[in-house]
Design a protein around this motif. Structure first.
Motif, PDB file in Angstrom:
ATOM      1  N   GLN A  26       0.816  -1.204   0.000  1.00  5.28           N
ATOM      2  CA  GLN A  26       0.000   0.000   0.000  1.00  5.28           C
ATOM      3  C   GLN A  26       0.855   1.261   0.000  1.00  5.28           C
ATOM      4  O   GLN A  26       0.328   2.366  -0.066  1.00  5.28           O
ATOM      5  CB  GLN A  26      -0.926   0.002   1.235  1.00  5.28           C
ATOM      6  N   LEU A  27       2.167   1.089   0.100  1.00  3.23           N
ATOM      7  CA  LEU A  27       3.077   2.230   0.112  1.00  3.23           C
ATOM      8  C   LEU A  27       3.805   2.320  -1.218  1.00  3.23           C
ATOM      9  O   LEU A  27       4.316   1.325  -1.716  1.00  3.23           O
ATOM     10  CB  LEU A  27       4.098   2.082   1.245  1.00  3.23           C
ATOM     11  N   PRO A  28       3.888   3.511  -1.808  1.00  4.87           N
ATOM     12  CA  PRO A  28       4.575   3.638  -3.101  1.00  4.87           C
ATOM     13  C   PRO A  28       6.061   3.355  -3.004  1.00  4.87           C
ATOM     14  O   PRO A  28       6.695   3.010  -3.997  1.00  4.87           O
ATOM     15  CB  PRO A  28       4.306   5.101  -3.486  1.00  4.87           C
ATOM     16  N   GLU A  29       6.657   3.498  -1.805  1.00  2.00           N
ATOM     17  CA  GLU A  29       8.093   3.253  -1.655  1.00  2.00           C
ATOM     18  C   GLU A  29       8.437   1.779  -1.768  1.00  2.00           C
ATOM     19  O   GLU A  29       9.575   1.418  -2.078  1.00  2.00           O
ATOM     20  CB  GLU A  29       8.587   3.774  -0.295  1.00  2.00           C
ATOM     21  N   LEU A  30       7.465   0.906  -1.479  1.00  6.54           N
ATOM     22  CA  LEU A  30       7.711  -0.528  -1.467  1.00  6.54           C
ATOM     23  C   LEU A  30       7.000  -1.178  -2.646  1.00  6.54           C
ATOM     24  O   LEU A  30       5.798  -0.968  -2.853  1.00  6.54           O
ATOM     25  CB  LEU A  30       7.206  -1.145  -0.159  1.00  6.54           C
ATOM     26  N   SER A  31       7.744  -1.965  -3.421  1.00  6.09           N
ATOM     27  CA  SER A  31       7.136  -2.643  -4.559  1.00  6.09           C
ATOM     28  C   SER A  31       6.310  -3.844  -4.115  1.00  6.09           C
ATOM     29  O   SER A  31       5.391  -4.261  -4.811  1.00  6.09           O
ATOM     30  CB  SER A  31       8.222  -3.093  -5.540  1.00  6.09           C
ATOM     31  N   GLN A  32       6.649  -4.409  -2.953  1.00  6.18           N
ATOM     32  CA  GLN A  32       5.918  -5.557  -2.455  1.00  6.18           C
ATOM     33  C   GLN A  32       6.005  -5.579  -0.936  1.00  6.18           C
ATOM     34  O   GLN A  32       6.901  -4.986  -0.334  1.00  6.18           O
ATOM     35  CB  GLN A  32       6.498  -6.851  -3.024  1.00  6.18           C
ATOM     36  N   ALA A  33       5.032  -6.231  -0.306  1.00  4.62           N
ATOM     37  CA  ALA A  33       4.977  -6.299   1.158  1.00  4.62           C
ATOM     38  C   ALA A  33       4.991  -7.758   1.594  1.00  4.62           C
ATOM     39  O   ALA A  33       4.727  -8.676   0.805  1.00  4.62           O
ATOM     40  CB  ALA A  33       3.713  -5.597   1.666  1.00  4.62           C
ATOM     41  N   ASP A  34       5.306  -7.952   2.879  1.00  2.00           N
ATOM     42  CA  ASP A  34       5.388  -9.301   3.423  1.00  2.00           C
ATOM     43  C   ASP A  34       3.999  -9.907   3.610  1.00  2.00           C
ATOM     44  O   ASP A  34       2.983  -9.206   3.678  1.00  2.00           O
ATOM     45  CB  ASP A  34       6.136  -9.280   4.765  1.00  2.00           C
ATOM     46  N   VAL A  35       3.984 -11.216   3.721  1.00  2.00           N
ATOM     47  CA  VAL A  35       2.744 -11.980   3.837  1.00  2.00           C
ATOM     48  C   VAL A  35       2.440 -12.236   5.311  1.00  2.00           C
ATOM     49  O   VAL A  35       3.351 -12.464   6.116  1.00  2.00           O
ATOM     50  CB  VAL A  35       2.865 -13.313   3.069  1.00  2.00           C
ATOM     51  N   SER A  36       1.177 -12.195   5.675  1.00  2.00           N
ATOM     52  CA  SER A  36       0.776 -12.489   7.049  1.00  2.00           C
ATOM     53  C   SER A  36       0.747 -13.993   7.281  1.00  2.00           C
ATOM     54  O   SER A  36       0.667 -14.791   6.328  1.00  2.00           O
ATOM     55  CB  SER A  36      -0.601 -11.891   7.347  1.00  2.00           C
ATOM     56  N   LEU A  37       0.796 -14.400   8.531  1.00  2.00           N
ATOM     57  CA  LEU A  37       0.760 -15.827   8.867  1.00  2.00           C
ATOM     58  C   LEU A  37      -0.567 -16.481   8.476  1.00  2.00           C
ATOM     59  O   LEU A  37      -0.563 -17.576   7.896  1.00  2.00           O
ATOM     60  CB  LEU A  37       1.047 -16.025  10.349  1.00  2.00           C
ATOM     61  N   PRO A  38      -1.741 -15.859   8.774  1.00  2.00           N
ATOM     62  CA  PRO A  38      -2.992 -16.497   8.337  1.00  2.00           C
ATOM     63  C   PRO A  38      -3.067 -16.694   6.822  1.00  2.00           C
ATOM     64  O   PRO A  38      -3.547 -17.725   6.342  1.00  2.00           O
ATOM     65  CB  PRO A  38      -4.077 -15.524   8.827  1.00  2.00           C
ATOM     66  N   ARG A  39      -2.592 -15.720   6.068  1.00  2.00           N
ATOM     67  CA  ARG A  39      -2.610 -15.864   4.608  1.00  2.00           C
ATOM     68  C   ARG A  39      -1.662 -16.975   4.168  1.00  2.00           C
ATOM     69  O   ARG A  39      -1.974 -17.775   3.285  1.00  2.00           O
ATOM     70  CB  ARG A  39      -2.230 -14.540   3.944  1.00  2.00           C
ATOM     71  N   PHE A  40      -0.476 -17.026   4.797  1.00  2.00           N
ATOM     72  CA  PHE A  40       0.482 -18.082   4.459  1.00  2.00           C
ATOM     73  C   PHE A  40      -0.088 -19.461   4.770  1.00  2.00           C
ATOM     74  O   PHE A  40       0.079 -20.406   3.986  1.00  2.00           O
ATOM     75  CB  PHE A  40       1.785 -17.861   5.229  1.00  2.00           C
ATOM     76  N   GLN A  41      -0.775 -19.593   5.906  1.00  2.00           N
ATOM     77  CA  GLN A  41      -1.346 -20.895   6.266  1.00  2.00           C
ATOM     78  C   GLN A  41      -2.413 -21.321   5.269  1.00  2.00           C
ATOM     79  O   GLN A  41      -2.530 -22.509   4.941  1.00  2.00           O
ATOM     80  CB  GLN A  41      -1.924 -20.820   7.682  1.00  2.00           C
ATOM     81  N   LEU A  42      -3.179 -20.364   4.746  1.00  2.00           N
ATOM     82  CA  LEU A  42      -4.188 -20.695   3.749  1.00  2.00           C
ATOM     83  C   LEU A  42      -3.524 -21.102   2.429  1.00  2.00           C
ATOM     84  O   LEU A  42      -3.954 -22.061   1.776  1.00  2.00           O
ATOM     85  CB  LEU A  42      -5.118 -19.497   3.533  1.00  2.00           C
ATOM     86  N   ILE A  43      -2.478 -20.385   2.040  1.00  2.00           N
ATOM     87  CA  ILE A  43      -1.743 -20.759   0.824  1.00  2.00           C
ATOM     88  C   ILE A  43      -1.119 -22.139   0.993  1.00  2.00           C
ATOM     89  O   ILE A  43      -1.136 -22.968   0.073  1.00  2.00           O
ATOM     90  CB  ILE A  43      -0.657 -19.710   0.510  1.00  2.00           C
ATOM     91  N   ARG A  44      -0.603 -22.390   2.186  1.00  2.00           N
ATOM     92  CA  ARG A  44       0.068 -23.669   2.457  1.00  2.00           C
ATOM     93  C   ARG A  44      -0.917 -24.833   2.399  1.00  2.00           C
ATOM     94  O   ARG A  44      -0.540 -25.957   2.029  1.00  2.00           O
ATOM     95  CB  ARG A  44       0.736 -23.600   3.828  1.00  2.00           C
TER      96      ARG A  44
END
Length: 768
Positions: A26-44
């Motif tokens: 959500q910040l223009p300075e960062l091209s990408q942000a880290d993933v949250s644990l709940p999202r990672f667990q769902l992807i996993r």
């Protein structure tokens, strides 16, 4: 070195199949942000298209071999090393059961095992203390193994053991994980992206109130993440080296033509004495081979001898790696030497063939001497040299001007005499918030009582240190949108004396005091930009803001401070909010110390800090102390390196071009000696002869300058992304470059012209 970082594959099995999963920032300075644990667990749980693993890094206090220190620790999922297909150098790696093991275990990097334990294999199976807990060493990673996201000393198996986020923050969607993936057989990146889009919809339905509930997952090759920051520097090096190489080869060809022009009599005489064309050609080829490979040997020796200087001049290029002389460099130099030799030999042999065409050899020789300098090809080489030199010199001028402008930027604080050291106090998790703030308060008070210290403070989220955390916010007196749809701001947790220690001006209201603790109302201080975006021209003091995405609370604005360029000096200041450490301290903060004297060194300050900490708790450790000026220098390392190397390449190219101009003018003077003598004998003023010779050099430079300017202006948009506060077609830079090249042309032409003017007419007429 550049090959290691950009060209070579990653040091893992099947590296081209490794991917990174992130969320859109959500910040223009960062091209990408880290993933949250709940999202990672769902992807996993949906690993039908790819296997995934994650890691999160932080600095933790450790005790090894009786010495307290701060080490870089990575918390990884149990299948992290399996996904990278890494095997242990000694011992074993993690397995799925280790996530739920009652006893804490860890794996050491080879470098840390070597530096701290002296490569002693007996340490496997023994404990050392990490974050106050006994940790049994179960394995050692291979030498030179590096995680793509940083250099870590130790690895722990549970992702939830991080100390910079609480359990509720983790479950509410705070991003802190670097996620990597390896596609399953035949699955493409686009198929994985499509699968992630469905997982995003599922996650949004399950946790709409989470901070990252509306975030969008993205997948990209892991290699792109690793080389993204250094790729522009690599391209600059390639362009600069290529430009200098082309100019040098052209210059050698130019000098060779000039030398051949003077050797036409010799070559003609060889033909007259019965030498065959093959014999003459072989001699010229042998001379070129000897010349080129002697130069190549010197270049390789020079590169090998100056290799260690890279770590001094541009340590950011190495990024912690050791500079090594790779065998491919030698092979590349030999291939380049072969190509150069072939080119020069072709030129030599082609021009030498003319010597045997005419029967009147001596007259033919004289004719060739007079015609070669005026040949379009010969003059075209000089024009090309000047054009390329102008392009490189213009690029160097633009980069230097940009870097100079960047150095003048006001970061929003005074970095002079400020030193920084990171501290991760070793306290029990349940009582950590209270005890950490008490520890920092005692330490700061002790330091301020020291004569070497003019001010001290603690901060989480130091400007330009790239340890930023952001949180969402909203005005409490307006309708509040969902967490994922709110704007975000940089989060800073500070001690009361932070603004005075950093000399950040207070614009309105007041600063924090020790009374702003957990028993008082929640308060916040805004940056000037944040106050303007939230409240416009209305006085923000006393207004209420809902802060936080994972843990939301209403804070009252008590002050407004000046803007700080916290992320990058090239970017304008953006929203920032400051919170009192007595209302929620961070487990790991940076200690800010302003020295009383500008001559105080970092070593002196570190000794003072260590002594003050030892008086409070002898088991606490700090990271090495560095200056705030050093952090600023590191933050602008890329433009500094670009400016330095382009300036070096441009200086070489201009010097070589100067030699080329001198050679063609000198060759022209030598070939026109009889003409010059005749002009002088017929009464031509010497200044006219001087202007004639000077004009020849300036004419070539003028054509080269026009060509080079057109080329430079055409490619300027490609270079604009590396510039700050300067146009890629800045007329001042181009005017200066043109003046320098004109001065160089005049100097290179002056010496042959002066020699011609000093010649007696009769001596010139007798020249053969």
């Amino acid at each position: 070195m550049s090959r290691r970082r950009v060209v070579r594959p990653l040091n893992y099995a099947e590296p081209n199949y490794l991917l990174q999963i992130s969320v859109e920032s959500q910040l223009p300075e960062l091209s990408q942000a880290d993933v949250s644990l709940p999202r990672f667990q769902l992807i996993r749980s949906n690993q039908d298209v790819a296997s995934v693993a994650a890691c999160a890094g932080e600095v933790l206090p450790a005790m090894a071999m009786g010495q307290a220190e701060q080490i870089n620790v990575a918390h990884v999922s149990s299948d992290f090393f399996d996904l990278l297909k890494v095997t242990a150098f000694r011992g074993q790696l993690f397995s799925a059961v280790d996530d739920n093991a009652n006893r804490r275990i860890g794996i050491l990097s080879y470098r840390y095992w070597q530096n701290r334990f002296g490569l002693d294999p007996a340490n496997i199976g023994k404990d050392f203390i990490v974050d106050g807990l006994p940790t049994m060493v179960v394995g050692i990673l291979p030498d030179r193994f590096e995680v793509p996201f940083g250099r870590f000393d130790a690895f722990l198996p549970r992702l939830t053991d991080i100390r910079f986020l609480g359990p509720s923050q983790i479950q509410r969607g705070a991003g802190f994980l670097k996620v990597i993936a390896r596609p399953k057989g035949g699955v493409t990146v686009s198929q994985i992206q499509s699968r992630l889009a469905k997982i995003d919809e599922q996650y949004r339905a399950q946790a709409p109130a989470n901070m990252d509930g509306y975030a969008v997952s993205r997948v990209a090759p892991l290699r792109e993440t690793v080389v993204r920051s250094i790729r522009p520097l690599f391209y600059v090096l390639i362009v600069g080296v290529s430009g200098v190489t082309i100019v040098s080869v052209i210059n050698v060809a130019n000098l060779l033509l000039a030398r051949l022009a003077r050797r036409y009599k010799e070559i003609a005489l060889r033909y007259a004495l019965g030498a065959s064309y093959c014999r003459v050609a072989l001699q010229l080829i042998a001379e070129n081979i000897l010349l080129v490979f002697a130069a190549t040997t010197l270049a390789i020796l020079f590169a090998w001898g100056g290799l260690n200087q890279i770590g001094i001049v541009a340590p950011e290029l190495l990024q912690g790696n050791e500079a090594k002389f790779h065998g491919a460099v030698v092979w590349f130099a030999l291939v380049l030497a072969f190509i150069t030799t072939s080119l020069l030999a072709t030129i030599s042999v082609t021009h030498a063939r003319h010597g045997g065409v005419s029967g009147k050899l001596l007259n033919r020789a004289r004719t060739e001497i007079n015609s070669v300098p005026l040949h379009r090809f010969h003059a075209g080489l000089v024009i090309t040299q000047v054009a390329l030199s102008l392009a490189l010199l213009a690029a160097a001028g633009l980069a230097t001007t940009s870097f100079s402008q960047l150095q003048k930027v006001n970061p929003g604080f005074d970095p002079h005499s400020v030193f920084v050291s990171q501290i991760s106090p070793l306290f029990d998790r349940q009582a950590r918030d209270t005890r950490v703030s008490e520890f920092y308060e005692k330490l700061i008070n002790r330091l301020k009582a020291t004569p070497e210290i003019a001010g001290a403070a603690a901060v989480y989220g130091l400007p330009l240190a790239r340890d930023n955390t952001f949180l969402s916010y909203a005005r409490a007196d307006q309708p509040v949108s969902a967490v994922g749809e709110r704007p975000v701001t940089w989060y800073r947790c500070i001690s009361p004396d932070y603004f005075s220690a950093m000399r950040i001006p207070l614009q309105r209201g007041r600063c924090f005091t020790t009374a702003d603790d957990e028993n008082g109302p929640l308060v916040v201080i805004l940056s000037e930009t944040t106050a303007r975006l939230l409240f416009g021209d209305v006085d923000p003091i006393g207004r209420k803001i809902i802060c936080g995405g994972t843990i939301q609370a209403t804070h009252t604005v008590i002050g407004v401070v000046g803007d700080v360029r916290s992320f990058d000096l090239t970017l304008p200041a953006r929203e920032e909010m400051y919170f009192s450490m007595f209302q929620g301290s961070e487990p790991s903060m940076k200690l800010i110390v302003r020295a009383a004297s500008p001559k105080t060194s970092a070593r002196t300050i570190e000794s003072v800090i260590r002594l003050a900490i030892a008086e409070i708790d002898s088991e606490q450790a700090i990271s090495p102390t560095e200056s705030m000026l050093g952090l600023i220098a590191h933050s602008i390392a890329r433009p500094r390196i670009v400016s330095f190397f382009l300036s070096c390449f441009a200086a070489l190219a201009v010097a070589v071009a100067g030699v080329g101009i001198y050679s063609i003018v000198d060759c022209a003077v030598s070939g026109r000696m009889r003409e010059i003598g005749l002009r002088l004998a017929l009464g031509a003023p010497r200044q006219n002869v001087f202007c004639l010779i000077i004009g020849q050099g300036l004419k070539l430079v003028a054509i080269g300058v026009i060509s080079g300017t057109i080329v430079a202006w055409a490619i300027a948009p490609l270079f604009s992304g590396l510039l700050f506060n300067v146009s890629a077609t800045d007329p001042r830079v181009f005017s200066t470059v043109i003046f320098l090249l004109a001065a160089l042309a005049f100097l290179a032409s002056y010496l042959p012209a002066r020699r011609a003017m000093a010649l007696a007419p009769m001596d010139a007429l007798r020249c053969d």
